[in-house]
Design a protein around this motif. Structure first.
Motif, PDB file in Angstrom:
ATOM      1  N   CYS A  43       0.638  -1.077   0.322  1.00 20.21           N
ATOM      2  CA  CYS A  43       0.024  -0.081  -0.005  1.00 20.21           C
ATOM      3  C   CYS A  43       0.739   1.279  -0.142  1.00 20.21           C
ATOM      4  CB  CYS A  43      -0.901   0.107   1.293  1.00 20.21           C
ATOM      5  SG  CYS A  43      -2.237  -1.392   0.915  1.00 20.21           S
ATOM      6  N   LYS A  44       2.105   1.273   0.597  1.00 16.95           N
ATOM      7  CA  LYS A  44       2.874   2.434   0.547  1.00 16.95           C
ATOM      8  C   LYS A  44       3.527   2.693  -0.851  1.00 16.95           C
ATOM      9  CE  LYS A  44       4.664   1.937   5.502  1.00 16.95           C
ATOM     10  NZ  LYS A  44       5.900   1.785   6.149  1.00 16.95           N
ATOM     11  N   VAL A  45       3.882   1.684  -1.584  1.00 19.55           N
ATOM     12  CA  VAL A  45       4.095   1.971  -2.795  1.00 19.55           C
ATOM     13  C   VAL A  45       3.056   2.425  -3.849  1.00 19.55           C
ATOM     14  CG1 VAL A  45       5.053   0.774  -5.149  1.00 19.55           C
ATOM     15  CG2 VAL A  45       6.071   0.231  -2.782  1.00 19.55           C
ATOM     16  N   CYS A  46       1.727   1.861  -3.632  1.00 19.80           N
ATOM     17  CA  CYS A  46       0.716   2.371  -4.574  1.00 19.80           C
ATOM     18  C   CYS A  46       0.446   3.658  -3.976  1.00 19.80           C
ATOM     19  CB  CYS A  46      -0.667   1.249  -4.007  1.00 19.80           C
ATOM     20  SG  CYS A  46      -1.994   1.733  -4.812  1.00 19.80           S
ATOM     21  N   CYS A  51       7.804  11.227  -7.550  1.00 19.03           N
ATOM     22  CA  CYS A  51       8.865  11.101  -6.541  1.00 19.03           C
ATOM     23  C   CYS A  51       8.904   9.418  -6.464  1.00 19.03           C
ATOM     24  CB  CYS A  51       8.139  11.110  -5.273  1.00 19.03           C
ATOM     25  SG  CYS A  51       8.030  12.849  -4.629  1.00 19.03           S
ATOM     26  N   LEU A  52       7.988   8.505  -6.855  1.00 18.34           N
ATOM     27  CA  LEU A  52       8.269   7.234  -7.224  1.00 18.34           C
ATOM     28  C   LEU A  52       9.053   6.872  -8.308  1.00 18.34           C
ATOM     29  CD1 LEU A  52       7.521   4.533  -5.953  1.00 18.34           C
ATOM     30  CD2 LEU A  52       5.543   4.423  -7.630  1.00 18.34           C
ATOM     31  N   GLY A  53       8.950   7.613  -9.337  1.00 17.25           N
ATOM     32  CA  GLY A  53       9.949   7.539 -10.719  1.00 17.25           C
ATOM     33  C   GLY A  53      11.298   7.830 -10.129  1.00 17.25           C
ATOM     34  N   CYS A  54      11.545   8.860  -9.380  1.00 16.38           N
ATOM     35  CA  CYS A  54      12.972   9.201  -8.869  1.00 16.38           C
ATOM     36  C   CYS A  54      13.510   8.192  -8.181  1.00 16.38           C
ATOM     37  CB  CYS A  54      13.032  10.291  -8.164  1.00 16.38           C
ATOM     38  SG  CYS A  54      12.893  11.919  -9.203  1.00 16.38           S
ATOM     39  N   LYS A  55      12.379   7.561  -7.173  1.00 10.97           N
ATOM     40  CA  LYS A  55      13.094   6.244  -6.415  1.00 10.97           C
ATOM     41  C   LYS A  55      13.560   4.917  -7.014  1.00 10.97           C
ATOM     42  CE  LYS A  55      10.481   7.298  -2.010  1.00 10.97           C
ATOM     43  NZ  LYS A  55       9.329   6.908  -1.048  1.00 10.97           N
ATOM     44  N   VAL A  56      12.665   4.833  -7.972  1.00  9.65           N
ATOM     45  CA  VAL A  56      12.887   3.809  -9.102  1.00  9.65           C
ATOM     46  C   VAL A  56      14.334   4.115  -9.742  1.00  9.65           C
ATOM     47  CG1 VAL A  56      12.327   2.487 -11.162  1.00  9.65           C
ATOM     48  CG2 VAL A  56      10.635   2.787  -9.114  1.00  9.65           C
ATOM     49  N   LYS A  61       8.679  -0.760  -8.810  1.00 10.14           N
ATOM     50  CA  LYS A  61       9.139  -0.535  -7.594  1.00 10.14           C
ATOM     51  C   LYS A  61       9.050  -1.713  -6.522  1.00 10.14           C
ATOM     52  CE  LYS A  61      10.979   1.579  -3.979  1.00 10.14           C
ATOM     53  NZ  LYS A  61      12.449   1.532  -3.988  1.00 10.14           N
ATOM     54  N   ARG A  62       7.541  -2.369  -6.740  1.00  9.81           N
ATOM     55  CA  ARG A  62       7.494  -3.612  -5.759  1.00  9.81           C
ATOM     56  C   ARG A  62       8.245  -4.915  -6.112  1.00  9.81           C
ATOM     57  NH1 ARG A  62       1.947  -2.610  -7.213  1.00  9.81           N
ATOM     58  NH2 ARG A  62       2.243  -4.503  -8.875  1.00  9.81           N
ATOM     59  N   ASP A  63       8.610  -4.833  -7.492  1.00 14.61           N
ATOM     60  CA  ASP A  63       9.665  -5.896  -7.762  1.00 14.61           C
ATOM     61  C   ASP A  63      11.034  -5.829  -7.184  1.00 14.61           C
ATOM     62  OD1 ASP A  63      11.336  -7.617 -10.125  1.00 14.61           O
ATOM     63  OD2 ASP A  63       9.062  -8.110  -9.890  1.00 14.61           O
TER      64      ASP A  63
END
Length: 112
Positions: free
Chosen positions: A34-37, A46-51, A100-102
């Motif tokens: 759920c955090k990633v979602c 932000c998620l794109g930058c983390k990946v 990101k989950r993977d």
């Protein structure tokens, strides 16, 4: 007298049974993390930058088709460039969340 069978390998349990050359979750398995979602839904950039950081790439590349294709080919996950393109364009948040989950799962398993 009958000969006893020779055991040549031990049964595998736990993390060893997870396929290394497939996605660890499906595109729409958002509830599995759920955090990633939430991050993918409310702060896509932000998620794109983390990946991108996880992959050792430029922050601008995180949500791109190229990043998904790079990851898929690095881990020998079956698929095509066309499928990567369609997934990243039509379902961008789900695609990025799956990536990101993977990454998170592979880090936990020590295979990232």
């Amino acid at each position: 007298m009958a000969s006893s069978p020779v055991i040549t390998s031990q049964p595998q349990f736990g993390i060893a049974s997870i396929a290394r050359n497939s996605w660890q979750t499906e595109k729409f398995d958002c509830c599995s993390d759920c955090k990633v979602c939430a991050c993918g839904t409310f702060c896509f950039c932000c998620l794109g930058c983390k990946v991108a950081k996880d992959m050792g790439e430029c922050c601008c590349c995180g949500s791109s088709v190229a990043m998904r294709t790079l990851y898929r080919t690095r881990y020998r996950i079956p698929g095509t460039l066309l499928c990567d393109c369609c997934t990243a364009v039509c379902c961008a948040p789900c695609s990025l969340c799956q990536l990101k989950r993977d990454i998170n799962i592979r880090k936990e398993l020590g295979i990232f």
